[in-house]
Design a protein around this motif. Sequence first.
Motif, PDB file in Angstrom:
ATOM      1  N   ALA A  64      13.136  13.496 -18.895  1.00  0.00           N
ATOM      2  CA  ALA A  64      14.444  13.723 -18.275  1.00  0.00           C
ATOM      3  C   ALA A  64      14.340  14.796 -17.203  1.00  0.00           C
ATOM      4  N   LEU A  65      13.598  15.866 -17.491  1.00  0.00           N
ATOM      5  CA  LEU A  65      13.390  16.925 -16.496  1.00  0.00           C
ATOM      6  C   LEU A  65      12.696  16.374 -15.249  1.00  0.00           C
ATOM      7  N   VAL A  66      11.659  15.584 -15.450  1.00  0.00           N
ATOM      8  CA  VAL A  66      10.907  15.029 -14.325  1.00  0.00           C
ATOM      9  C   VAL A  66      11.781  14.094 -13.491  1.00  0.00           C
ATOM     10  N   TRP A  67      12.513  13.231 -14.138  1.00  0.00           N
ATOM     11  CA  TRP A  67      13.369  12.275 -13.411  1.00  0.00           C
ATOM     12  C   TRP A  67      14.361  13.018 -12.525  1.00  0.00           C
ATOM     13  N   ARG A  68      15.073  13.991 -13.115  1.00  0.00           N
ATOM     14  CA  ARG A  68      16.056  14.761 -12.354  1.00  0.00           C
ATOM     15  C   ARG A  68      15.396  15.490 -11.182  1.00  0.00           C
ATOM     16  N   SER A  69      14.275  16.119 -11.461  1.00  0.00           N
ATOM     17  CA  SER A  69      13.631  16.963 -10.450  1.00  0.00           C
ATOM     18  C   SER A  69      13.068  16.146  -9.295  1.00  0.00           C
TER      19      SER A  69
ATOM     20  N   GLU B 299       0.835  -1.200   0.000  1.00  0.00           N
ATOM     21  CA  GLU B 299       0.000   0.000   0.000  1.00  0.00           C
ATOM     22  C   GLU B 299       0.871   1.251   0.000  1.00  0.00           C
ATOM     23  N   PRO B 300       0.426   2.297  -0.697  1.00  0.00           N
ATOM     24  CA  PRO B 300       1.215   3.528  -0.751  1.00  0.00           C
ATOM     25  C   PRO B 300       1.251   4.246   0.593  1.00  0.00           C
ATOM     26  N   THR B 301       2.337   4.994   0.819  1.00  0.00           N
ATOM     27  CA  THR B 301       2.425   5.856   1.991  1.00  0.00           C
ATOM     28  C   THR B 301       1.619   7.125   1.720  1.00  0.00           C
ATOM     29  N   GLN B 302       1.596   8.043   2.687  1.00  0.00           N
ATOM     30  CA  GLN B 302       0.865   9.297   2.501  1.00  0.00           C
ATOM     31  C   GLN B 302       1.441  10.055   1.317  1.00  0.00           C
ATOM     32  N   LEU B 303       0.556  10.519   0.455  1.00  0.00           N
ATOM     33  CA  LEU B 303       0.983  11.177  -0.771  1.00  0.00           C
ATOM     34  C   LEU B 303       0.263  12.503  -0.971  1.00  0.00           C
ATOM     35  N   ARG B 304       0.943  13.398  -1.657  1.00  0.00           N
ATOM     36  CA  ARG B 304       0.282  14.536  -2.287  1.00  0.00           C
ATOM     37  C   ARG B 304       0.227  14.252  -3.777  1.00  0.00           C
ATOM     38  N   VAL B 305      -0.894  14.570  -4.390  1.00  0.00           N
ATOM     39  CA  VAL B 305      -1.069  14.345  -5.830  1.00  0.00           C
ATOM     40  C   VAL B 305      -1.372  15.696  -6.469  1.00  0.00           C
ATOM     41  N   ARG B 306      -0.578  16.050  -7.464  1.00  0.00           N
ATOM     42  CA  ARG B 306      -0.749  17.366  -8.088  1.00  0.00           C
ATOM     43  C   ARG B 306      -0.544  17.275  -9.603  1.00  0.00           C
ATOM     44  N   PHE B 307      -1.307  18.085 -10.328  1.00  0.00           N
ATOM     45  CA  PHE B 307      -1.145  18.222 -11.771  1.00  0.00           C
ATOM     46  C   PHE B 307      -0.236  19.409 -12.064  1.00  0.00           C
ATOM     47  N   PHE B 308       0.681  19.202 -13.006  1.00  0.00           N
ATOM     48  CA  PHE B 308       1.550  20.270 -13.487  1.00  0.00           C
ATOM     49  C   PHE B 308       1.343  20.416 -14.993  1.00  0.00           C
ATOM     50  N   HIS B 309       1.184  21.648 -15.452  1.00  0.00           N
ATOM     51  CA  HIS B 309       0.865  21.913 -16.855  1.00  0.00           C
ATOM     52  C   HIS B 309       2.098  22.429 -17.595  1.00  0.00           C
ATOM     53  N   PHE B 310       2.331  21.856 -18.774  1.00  0.00           N
ATOM     54  CA  PHE B 310       3.452  22.256 -19.623  1.00  0.00           C
ATOM     55  C   PHE B 310       2.901  22.664 -20.992  1.00  0.00           C
ATOM     56  N   THR B 311       3.121  23.884 -21.388  1.00  0.00           N
ATOM     57  CA  THR B 311       2.668  24.332 -22.697  1.00  0.00           C
ATOM     58  C   THR B 311       3.558  23.730 -23.786  1.00  0.00           C
ATOM     59  N   SER B 312       3.078  23.719 -25.001  1.00  0.00           N
ATOM     60  CA  SER B 312       3.879  23.199 -26.112  1.00  0.00           C
ATOM     61  C   SER B 312       5.159  24.019 -26.286  1.00  0.00           C
ATOM     62  N   LYS B 313       5.065  25.326 -26.022  1.00  0.00           N
ATOM     63  CA  LYS B 313       6.236  26.201 -26.134  1.00  0.00           C
ATOM     64  C   LYS B 313       7.295  25.816 -25.116  1.00  0.00           C
ATOM     65  N   SER B 314       6.863  25.547 -23.888  1.00  0.00           N
ATOM     66  CA  SER B 314       7.799  25.161 -22.835  1.00  0.00           C
ATOM     67  C   SER B 314       8.458  23.818 -23.142  1.00  0.00           C
TER      68      SER B 314
ATOM     69  N   GLU C 169       7.996  21.715  -5.719  1.00  0.00           N
ATOM     70  CA  GLU C 169       7.368  23.007  -5.998  1.00  0.00           C
ATOM     71  C   GLU C 169       8.346  24.170  -5.872  1.00  0.00           C
ATOM     72  N   SER C 170       9.501  23.910  -5.248  1.00  0.00           N
ATOM     73  CA  SER C 170      10.538  24.935  -5.119  1.00  0.00           C
ATOM     74  C   SER C 170      11.730  24.666  -6.029  1.00  0.00           C
ATOM     75  N   ASP C 171      11.632  23.610  -6.835  1.00  0.00           N
ATOM     76  CA  ASP C 171      12.736  23.239  -7.720  1.00  0.00           C
ATOM     77  C   ASP C 171      12.753  24.189  -8.920  1.00  0.00           C
ATOM     78  N   VAL C 172      13.787  24.990  -9.022  1.00  0.00           N
ATOM     79  CA  VAL C 172      13.833  26.046 -10.042  1.00  0.00           C
ATOM     80  C   VAL C 172      13.819  25.468 -11.449  1.00  0.00           C
ATOM     81  N   GLU C 173      14.626  24.424 -11.698  1.00  0.00           N
ATOM     82  CA  GLU C 173      14.694  23.839 -13.043  1.00  0.00           C
ATOM     83  C   GLU C 173      13.324  23.325 -13.470  1.00  0.00           C
ATOM     84  N   PHE C 174      12.638  22.671 -12.541  1.00  0.00           N
ATOM     85  CA  PHE C 174      11.343  22.096 -12.869  1.00  0.00           C
ATOM     86  C   PHE C 174      10.271  23.176 -13.027  1.00  0.00           C
ATOM     87  N   MET C 175      10.145  24.041 -12.037  1.00  0.00           N
ATOM     88  CA  MET C 175       9.053  25.002 -12.044  1.00  0.00           C
ATOM     89  C   MET C 175       9.202  26.081 -13.112  1.00  0.00           C
TER      90      MET C 175
END
Length: 444
Positions: free
Chosen positions: A251-256, A211-226, A417-423
């Motif tokens: 690759a961005l997600v894995w690193r972040s 069973e999973p531990t306590q989680l936060r689940v969030r959607f992040f939006h990436f435009t085609s330009k980004s 949410e504070s990761d500069v490269e990701f956000m």
Amino acid sequence: MESEKPHYLAPLDFIKLSSRYIQKGLLFTKPTQSFSIHDFLQDLKESLSLTLVHFYPFAGQLATRVDEPNHECLIYVDCNKGPGVKFIHATLDSTISDILSPTDVPLVVDSLFDHHKAFNYDGHTRSLLSVQVTELLDGIFIGCSANHAVVDGTSYWEFWNMWSEIHMSKGKGVSKSRLPLYQRWFPDGFGEDNPVLLPFTHPDEFISCVEPTQLRVRFFHFTSKSIQRLKTVANLETDNGNISSFQALSALVWRSVIRSNTVCHSQITNFRLTANSRHRLDPPLPKQFFGNCVSLLKITTTAGELLENSLGWVASLLNKSIVNHNDKEVTDSLKAWLEAPSIPKHGILYDSNSVLSSSSSRFDMYGNEFGLGKAIAVRSGYANKFQGTVAAYPGCEGGGSVDLEICLPPDSMTALESDVEFMTAVTLSRLRRENSPAEEVISD
């Protein structure tokens, strides 16, 4: 008739027996004029019935024949038995804003789906497909829970697409080229006509879950330009030159995520990717192949190498694995499984050192309208969410935009949410902008 015969599962179907149902759904704005929920539900049931003529295994039920002396069992879909497809109408004293405007996906979203916490093996007693229509104060949510041992994401969304087409055409027929194909695929040397026997006689031998531990689940939006900018950077940082948008974003997600989990630099880290194998086979299987034809790719390095090298270097690792995912790799893996069948424990692949990417932004989700206009969001249920899982969806505005649903422990999500490269690559959706303080808005 084909619909009266047993629907035998293929090797890649059995692997899903210990995991949970697929739970995905679409959120629509409720029409404000001349809308009758009674008439809508009746039309939806009628079009669903017509669609199930083509997707008849959904109306069946899992069945098992046990051979005690040989310690084997045969699990298949009995198309002439079972409760049929479940259809639920529910009401919820909530609004679209309640579902979409919070930073995290609220727990109430889990209530929009049937078969909560059900394993695919539970298809012996539960329906293989359940449709829940939830009426909000200002919206309609259509959620489908489908047995993952019967379909993968490609077949799941093909069902949605045909259901929508039949509904919008008022029951007119669909092109024969769109109809699901019920052939089973086996590597050379293994017979399609021979049902697969599992070396078990009781579900306790192979149905288990972490069973999973306590989680936060969030959607992040990436435009085609980004995303295009990420792709350009990744290709400039490698001699490969063939890095795709998906590989650069992954690759961005894995690193972040690994950085947010503060993984020790000497620790091995994996990026696991569910890849549609239909077009990888020789000859390829058609898109309409009904069932599971997904392989799990694993890309491995150390956390130190992942974070100390460039985005392009990481994307090249992903690119190499995807390019090498061919007919030989798929068939060799399946031959090995057929020689020693096993069912992986649900959740065993998820840990703080890894990322698992599933679903696809290429699935036609927003083309399903049902007379309500275009959906304004896609959401998923409780099923198959663990630390480090990432699900990809097309962005509502289309054009190559992508929404990523990321699951992390609270501290790790706060760090992400504070990761500069990701956000820097993230853009808040329109609804989030309208309901968020100005300083929270991150633009590309």
